[in-house]
Scaffold this motif. Structure first.
Motif, PDB file in Angstrom:
ATOM      1  N   CYS A  50      -4.776  -8.799   2.374  1.00  0.00           N
ATOM      2  CA  CYS A  50      -5.831  -7.818   2.660  1.00  0.00           C
ATOM      3  C   CYS A  50      -6.802  -8.372   3.688  1.00  0.00           C
ATOM      4  CB  CYS A  50      -6.572  -7.438   1.384  1.00  0.00           C
ATOM      5  SG  CYS A  50      -5.674  -6.275   0.343  1.00  0.00           S
ATOM      6  N   ASP A  51      -7.155  -9.615   3.539  1.00  0.00           N
ATOM      7  CA  ASP A  51      -8.035 -10.268   4.506  1.00  0.00           C
ATOM      8  C   ASP A  51      -7.381 -10.282   5.885  1.00  0.00           C
ATOM      9  OD1 ASP A  51     -10.485 -11.687   5.100  1.00  0.00           O
ATOM     10  OD2 ASP A  51      -9.243 -13.489   5.302  1.00  0.00           O
ATOM     11  N   TYR A  52      -6.090 -10.572   5.919  1.00  0.00           N
ATOM     12  CA  TYR A  52      -5.344 -10.587   7.179  1.00  0.00           C
ATOM     13  C   TYR A  52      -5.357  -9.193   7.819  1.00  0.00           C
ATOM     14  CZ  TYR A  52      -1.491 -11.062  10.462  1.00  0.00           C
ATOM     15  OH  TYR A  52      -0.737 -11.064  11.612  1.00  0.00           O
ATOM     16  N   LEU A  53      -5.162  -8.148   7.012  1.00  0.00           N
ATOM     17  CA  LEU A  53      -5.162  -6.781   7.538  1.00  0.00           C
ATOM     18  C   LEU A  53      -6.513  -6.407   8.127  1.00  0.00           C
ATOM     19  CD1 LEU A  53      -3.178  -4.529   5.044  1.00  0.00           C
ATOM     20  CD2 LEU A  53      -2.501  -5.298   7.304  1.00  0.00           C
ATOM     21  N   ILE A  54      -7.570  -6.798   7.447  1.00  0.00           N
ATOM     22  CA  ILE A  54      -8.916  -6.494   7.951  1.00  0.00           C
ATOM     23  C   ILE A  54      -9.126  -7.152   9.301  1.00  0.00           C
ATOM     24  CG2 ILE A  54     -11.378  -6.908   7.569  1.00  0.00           C
ATOM     25  CD1 ILE A  54     -10.715  -6.506   4.526  1.00  0.00           C
ATOM     26  N   ASN A  55      -8.671  -8.382   9.450  1.00  0.00           N
ATOM     27  CA  ASN A  55      -8.792  -9.079  10.733  1.00  0.00           C
ATOM     28  C   ASN A  55      -7.854  -8.494  11.788  1.00  0.00           C
ATOM     29  OD1 ASN A  55     -10.796 -10.930   9.961  1.00  0.00           O
ATOM     30  ND2 ASN A  55      -9.266 -12.184   8.942  1.00  0.00           N
ATOM     31  N   LEU A  56      -6.725  -7.992  11.351  1.00  0.00           N
ATOM     32  CA  LEU A  56      -5.740  -7.422  12.272  1.00  0.00           C
ATOM     33  C   LEU A  56      -6.259  -6.123  12.887  1.00  0.00           C
ATOM     34  CD1 LEU A  56      -2.829  -7.662  13.389  1.00  0.00           C
ATOM     35  CD2 LEU A  56      -2.074  -6.330  11.412  1.00  0.00           C
TER      36      LEU A  56
END
Length: 85
Positions: free
Chosen positions: A66-72
């Motif tokens: 989820c953190d990765y998606l937010i940054n993506l």
């Protein structure tokens, strides 16, 4: 090469989606992970992977992705969060 890779991802995701609908979350999780080996920045694929991980109780993986998606793509993440409220 790009077309070949997209075709592989599509086929794997299709199998993973079927497993997910059948509530075979372990199989779906593994298939989504396999597809992510080919396309690590596919927002929709990562979202599906998170769904399978969540159903398996892999909360550390869920938070990490989820953190990765937010940054993506934070704009898409914000829209998705609105649906949760």
């Amino acid at each position: 090469y790009f077309y070949f890779k997209k075709k592989i991802v599509y086929k794997i995701k299709k199998k993973a989606d079927k497993a997910f609908r059948e509530e075979n979350f372990e199989k779906a999780y593994k298939l989504y992970a396999s597809a992510l080996d080919y396309d690590k920045s596919n927002y929709d694929l990562i979202s599906c992977y998170i769904g399978a991980a969540l159903n398996l109780g892999h909360l550390d993986e869920v938070f990490l992705k989820c953190d990765y998606l937010i940054n993506l793509d934070s704009s898409r993440a914000q829209v998705n969060l609105k649906f949760l409220n």
